[in-house]
Design a protein around this motif. Structure first.
Motif, PDB file in Angstrom:
ATOM      1  N   UNK A 272      29.630  14.250  -4.873  1.00  0.00           N
ATOM      2  CA  UNK A 272      28.377  13.878  -4.149  1.00  0.00           C
ATOM      3  C   UNK A 272      27.375  13.565  -4.798  1.00  0.00           C
ATOM      4  N   UNK A 273      27.425  13.970  -6.284  1.00  0.00           N
ATOM      5  CA  UNK A 273      26.264  13.570  -7.197  1.00  0.00           C
ATOM      6  C   UNK A 273      26.373  12.021  -7.146  1.00  0.00           C
ATOM      7  N   UNK A 274      27.425  11.540  -7.264  1.00  0.00           N
ATOM      8  CA  UNK A 274      27.759  10.131  -7.477  1.00  0.00           C
ATOM      9  C   UNK A 274      27.525   9.203  -6.073  1.00  0.00           C
ATOM     10  N   UNK A 275      27.984   9.592  -5.112  1.00  0.00           N
ATOM     11  CA  UNK A 275      27.859   9.004  -3.879  1.00  0.00           C
ATOM     12  C   UNK A 275      26.536   8.965  -3.179  1.00  0.00           C
ATOM     13  N   UNK A 276      25.944  10.254  -3.451  1.00  0.00           N
ATOM     14  CA  UNK A 276      24.697  10.330  -2.814  1.00  0.00           C
ATOM     15  C   UNK A 276      23.572   9.376  -3.530  1.00  0.00           C
ATOM     16  N   UNK A 277      23.728   9.239  -4.878  1.00  0.00           N
ATOM     17  CA  UNK A 277      22.909   8.621  -5.592  1.00  0.00           C
ATOM     18  C   UNK A 277      23.000   7.038  -5.370  1.00  0.00           C
ATOM     19  N   UNK A 278      24.219   6.614  -5.187  1.00  0.00           N
ATOM     20  CA  UNK A 278      24.739   5.248  -4.827  1.00  0.00           C
ATOM     21  C   UNK A 278      24.177   5.140  -3.403  1.00  0.00           C
ATOM     22  N   UNK A 279      24.310   6.002  -2.569  1.00  0.00           N
ATOM     23  CA  UNK A 279      23.708   5.775  -1.207  1.00  0.00           C
ATOM     24  C   UNK A 279      22.149   5.419  -1.022  1.00  0.00           C
ATOM     25  N   UNK A 280      21.508   6.267  -1.807  1.00  0.00           N
ATOM     26  CA  UNK A 280      20.164   5.911  -2.069  1.00  0.00           C
ATOM     27  C   UNK A 280      19.876   4.511  -2.802  1.00  0.00           C
TER      28      UNK A 280
ATOM     29  N   UNK B  65      17.633  11.914  -7.990  1.00  0.00           N
ATOM     30  CA  UNK B  65      17.093  13.171  -7.359  1.00  0.00           C
ATOM     31  C   UNK B  65      17.785  13.467  -6.162  1.00  0.00           C
ATOM     32  N   UNK B  66      18.101  12.403  -5.372  1.00  0.00           N
ATOM     33  CA  UNK B  66      18.799  12.621  -4.084  1.00  0.00           C
ATOM     34  C   UNK B  66      20.360  12.851  -4.333  1.00  0.00           C
ATOM     35  N   UNK B  67      20.882  12.180  -5.358  1.00  0.00           N
ATOM     36  CA  UNK B  67      22.122  12.543  -5.751  1.00  0.00           C
ATOM     37  C   UNK B  67      22.359  13.899  -6.094  1.00  0.00           C
ATOM     38  N   UNK B  68      21.272  14.677  -6.532  1.00  0.00           N
ATOM     39  CA  UNK B  68      21.531  16.051  -7.100  1.00  0.00           C
ATOM     40  C   UNK B  68      21.335  16.935  -5.715  1.00  0.00           C
ATOM     41  N   UNK B  69      20.430  16.357  -4.845  1.00  0.00           N
ATOM     42  CA  UNK B  69      20.356  17.111  -3.677  1.00  0.00           C
ATOM     43  C   UNK B  69      21.557  16.954  -2.805  1.00  0.00           C
TER      44      UNK B  69
ATOM     45  N   UNK C 298      23.007  10.186 -12.982  1.00  0.00           N
ATOM     46  CA  UNK C 298      22.364   9.582 -13.971  1.00  0.00           C
ATOM     47  C   UNK C 298      23.384   8.245 -14.251  1.00  0.00           C
ATOM     48  N   UNK C 299      24.540   8.671 -14.746  1.00  0.00           N
ATOM     49  CA  UNK C 299      25.426   7.696 -15.145  1.00  0.00           C
ATOM     50  C   UNK C 299      25.610   6.646 -14.022  1.00  0.00           C
ATOM     51  N   UNK C 300      25.834   7.036 -12.771  1.00  0.00           N
ATOM     52  CA  UNK C 300      26.171   6.021 -11.739  1.00  0.00           C
ATOM     53  C   UNK C 300      24.965   5.355 -11.389  1.00  0.00           C
ATOM     54  N   UNK C 301      23.892   5.681 -11.647  1.00  0.00           N
ATOM     55  CA  UNK C 301      22.493   4.872 -11.659  1.00  0.00           C
ATOM     56  C   UNK C 301      22.321   3.895 -12.478  1.00  0.00           C
ATOM     57  N   UNK C 302      22.673   4.552 -13.750  1.00  0.00           N
ATOM     58  CA  UNK C 302      22.632   3.759 -14.946  1.00  0.00           C
ATOM     59  C   UNK C 302      23.385   2.549 -14.974  1.00  0.00           C
ATOM     60  N   UNK C 303      24.777   2.749 -14.503  1.00  0.00           N
ATOM     61  CA  UNK C 303      25.693   1.666 -14.522  1.00  0.00           C
ATOM     62  C   UNK C 303      25.348   0.600 -13.409  1.00  0.00           C
ATOM     63  N   UNK C 304      24.759   1.192 -12.245  1.00  0.00           N
ATOM     64  CA  UNK C 304      24.546  -0.002 -11.336  1.00  0.00           C
ATOM     65  C   UNK C 304      23.339  -0.899 -11.851  1.00  0.00           C
ATOM     66  N   UNK C 305      22.293  -0.331 -12.582  1.00  0.00           N
ATOM     67  CA  UNK C 305      21.255  -1.137 -12.999  1.00  0.00           C
ATOM     68  C   UNK C 305      21.824  -1.908 -14.195  1.00  0.00           C
TER      69      UNK C 305
END
Length: 214
Positions: free
Chosen positions: A104-112, A124-128, A162-169
């Motif tokens: 959920x931390x990964x899929x939540x961040x990616x959905x945002x 933050x929303x990945x954590x939530x 953070x790793x997922x968001x960093x990889x996307x960027x």
């Protein structure tokens, strides 16, 4: 398998894992069938519903997509019918909760990110997404939420997001990227449980003096 399919599989897998953790916890507290199903759905979809409301994905997928309800009901059935087998895990709630946390931390961040939000909000929303359902479960079952204790819990979700968001960027959009971030988060969480890792507590002289006078 395209990116959308990967994240859909991640989301449903996390839903099932979190639902198992909630259903087992409710079973251990001797709740009835309705109580087990309610706690399982709350854990599985609570954080995702909060995330979807925050990013404007209305109605939330946890309420509009029947697959999420079906996953939580299936997990509830397994917890009731195959409880002796599930209980063979040393700590079944913690094990399945760790899996759900990473997914959920990964899929939540990616959905945002998919909804064009910035990196900070995505993390933050990945954590939530990852910790929201677990907090609801612990409050309903009269337990201290893990994120309020010294455990490596929310910080593990932070790492995965953070790793997922960093990889996307960085333009790393390969199929294995979300799985890598998920495994990293789950590994850190399980390692912290096995090795006894804890976050430090900082105490000043006044705090120590107050504690000694209690």
């Amino acid at each position: 398998m395209n990116a959308h399919a990967v994240y859909s599989v991640l989301d449903l897998t996390g839903t099932f894992a979190f639902a198992i953790s909630g259903a087992v916890a409710a079973r251990q507290r001797r709740l009835d069938l309705f109580g087990i199903a309610s706690v399982a759905f709350m854990v599985a979809c609570g954080g995702g519903i909060v995330r979807d409301i925050c990013i404007g994905a209305i109605p939330p997928a946890g309420l509009s997509n029947w697959r999420y309800l079906a996953s939580s009901l299936l997990a509830s059935a397994i917890a009731v019918l195959a409880y002796p087998s599930v209980r063979r895990f040393r700590h079944p709630v913690l094990f399945f909760d760790a899996i759900g946390l990473g997914i959920f931390s990964v899929s939540g961040a990616q959905k945002a990110l998919t909804y064009s939000h910035n990196a900070e909000l995505a993390v933050l929303l990945g954590i939530v997404s990852a910790v929201g359902g677990g907090v609801m479960r612990d409050v309903v079952l009269s337990r201290v939420p893990a994120i309020l204790e010294r455990e490596i819990y929310a910080s593990a979700a932070l790492l995965g997001a953070a790793v997922q968001v960093g990889a996307s960027y960085a333009g790393l959009t390969a199929w294995w990227t979300p799985w890598f971030a998920t495994v990293l988060c789950v590994t850190v969480r399980l390692a912290s449980l096995y090795l006894g890792w804890r976050l430090p507590i900082f105490r000043g002289r006044r705090a120590d003096a107050f504690r000694n006078n209690e």
